[in-house]
Design an enzyme around this catalytic site. Structure first.
Site, PDB file in Angstrom:
ATOM      1  N   SER A 143       6.061 -14.410 -34.838  1.00 17.10           N
ATOM      2  CA  SER A 143       5.617 -13.220 -35.556  1.00 17.10           C
ATOM      3  C   SER A 143       4.109 -13.017 -35.377  1.00 17.10           C
ATOM      4  O   SER A 143       3.640 -12.864 -34.255  1.00 17.10           O
ATOM      5  CB  SER A 143       6.019 -13.327 -37.027  1.00 17.10           C
ATOM      6  OG  SER A 143       5.921 -12.096 -37.692  1.00 17.10           O
ATOM      7  N   ASP A 297      15.163  -6.125 -35.895  1.00 17.16           N
ATOM      8  CA  ASP A 297      13.796  -6.529 -36.207  1.00 17.16           C
ATOM      9  C   ASP A 297      12.859  -5.378 -35.855  1.00 17.16           C
ATOM     10  O   ASP A 297      12.938  -4.830 -34.751  1.00 17.16           O
ATOM     11  CB  ASP A 297      13.450  -7.780 -35.395  1.00 17.16           C
ATOM     12  CG  ASP A 297      12.036  -8.302 -35.621  1.00 17.16           C
ATOM     13  OD1 ASP A 297      11.327  -7.769 -36.502  1.00 17.16           O
ATOM     14  OD2 ASP A 297      11.639  -9.239 -34.916  1.00 17.16           O
ATOM     15  N   HIS A 327      14.527 -10.609 -37.925  1.00 16.45           N
ATOM     16  CA  HIS A 327      13.211 -11.221 -37.860  1.00 16.45           C
ATOM     17  C   HIS A 327      13.202 -12.551 -38.630  1.00 16.45           C
ATOM     18  O   HIS A 327      13.662 -12.625 -39.759  1.00 16.45           O
ATOM     19  CB  HIS A 327      12.149 -10.293 -38.448  1.00 16.45           C
ATOM     20  CG  HIS A 327      10.747 -10.779 -38.223  1.00 16.45           C
ATOM     21  ND1 HIS A 327      10.094 -10.598 -37.033  1.00 16.45           N
ATOM     22  CD2 HIS A 327       9.889 -11.460 -39.026  1.00 16.45           C
ATOM     23  CE1 HIS A 327       8.890 -11.129 -37.108  1.00 16.45           C
ATOM     24  NE2 HIS A 327       8.746 -11.667 -38.307  1.00 16.45           N
TER      25      HIS A 327
END
Length: 357
Positions: A143, A297, A327
């Site tokens: 991320s 995501d 995600h």
């Protein structure tokens, strides 16, 4: 967190950070790995050293945790579990970095911390101290950490002081651009767990400033000035996304905003914050990449476009796209947040490391 902020009790991210605190575990060694909290270049890191005797020089990973540049910690149980498993299974040294967070620290503080640690670790004397093979070192992150890993890899190829070349860059559902926050994946997955569009907009805006004016502009996708419109070529999803991901969406460049926000917060247009803005010439010099993207995501398209641009620049890319994942899914591999998809993605990730690092 929203209620506490509205009542003036605490900043939104301070409330969110309570989740981080509840997940922290002490640096505990086991029969396979020695775990210690220390500092590299005055930045806190959690260091994982395998205990078994090496057959030769070891592999190494410098890891940057996720959390939107605002949350997260190397000491969270998920990151700790992941790092010690990689250290043990690959007989690798793992350096998990605790960079400064927003607020109160905004870009480029986070980047500067992870870059400083990586540059320190890549020194010949440090690699030698830990028995690391200088030809088998990678950077990795998930991320926001994937964003930092990509930015570090780019900066290293421009740094004449760094002689050690990275073997690989591992980008797990990375955030790679702040120019267009209305990509198909942002639209299709706006309200899906565990990262909504509104939360990602908040993370991006907080990375640069706590000024709500930027957050509002980003929410309406009108935060890039007209004179920077040439940068949209790098994030033109009509060119870089495969047909099946474009679906019924029709491409249109974001509506330009005023110049004031970009002048006040120049990080908006900085490749260290948005690695997708790097030139083709810079991309050509990068190490092989492993990129994980998840269908459900908001950041899906960032990773897909970067994989496409890297391939076009001649960089070897392994792009794993998980059609059934969301995600953060890779972290769901241990109790109490254990899912089959988490095990599958983590196992594939470790397998790639064993074969390519």
């Amino acid at each position: 967190s929203e209620a506490a902020e509205l009542l003036g009790l605490m900043h939104y991210m301070e409330g969110m950070r309570l989740i981080t605190v509840s997940k922290l575990v002490a640096p505990t060694s086991d029969e396979n790995v020695t775990v210690t909290d220390t500092e590299f270049s005055n930045v806190p890191v959690r260091l994982y050293l395998p205990r078994r005797a090496p057959a030769g020089l070891r592999r190494a990973m410098v890891y940057f945790h996720g959390g939107g540049w605002c949350l997260g910690d190397a000491g969270m149980d998920g990151y700790d579990h992941m790092a010690r498993r990689i250290s043990n299974e690959l007989n690798a040294v793992v350096v998990s970095v605790n960079y400064r967070l927003a607020p109160p620290h905004h870009f480029p503080a986070q980047f500067e911390d992870v870059y400083s640690v990586t540059k320190f670790f890549l020194q010949s004397k440090v690699l030698s101290q830990y028995g690391v093979d200088p030809a088998r070192v990678c950077v990795a992150g998930d991320s926001a950490g994937g964003n930092l890993a990509a930015a570090v890899a780019q900066q290293l190829v421009e740094d004449p002081e760094v002689k050690t070349k990275l073997k690989a860059q591992i980008l797990l559902y990375p955030a790679l651009q702040a120019l267009d926050l209305n990509l198909p994946s942002y639209q299709d997955n706006a309200n899906k767990p565990i990262l909504t569009r509104s939360l990602m907009v908040r993370f991006w805006s907080e990375y640069f400033t706590s000024d709500p004016a930027l957050r509002e502009a980003m929410a309406s996708n009108r935060h890039i000035p007209a004179d920077s419109g040439h940068l949209f070529q790098f994030v033109n999803w009509s060119h870089w996304l495969p047909v099946e991901m474009r679906k019924a969406h029709t491409y249109g460049s974001p509506v330009p905003g005023g110049a004031e926000l970009a002048q006040r917060y120049p990080g908006l247009l900085d490749p260290r914050a948005s690695p997708l803005l790097a030139s083709d010439a810079r991309l050509r010099r990068l190490p092989p990449a492993y990129i994980l993207t998840c269908e459900h995501d908001v950041l899906r398209d960032d990773g897909v476009m970067y994989a496409g641009r890297l391939r076009a620049a001649g960089v070897p890319v392994t792009h794993q796209h998980a059609q059934d994942a969301f995600h953060g899914a890779l972290m769901f591999f241990s109790w109490p947040l254990e899912l089959a998809v988490g095990h599958r993605l983590f196992d594939a990730y470790v397998r790639w490391l064993k074969e390519n690092l």
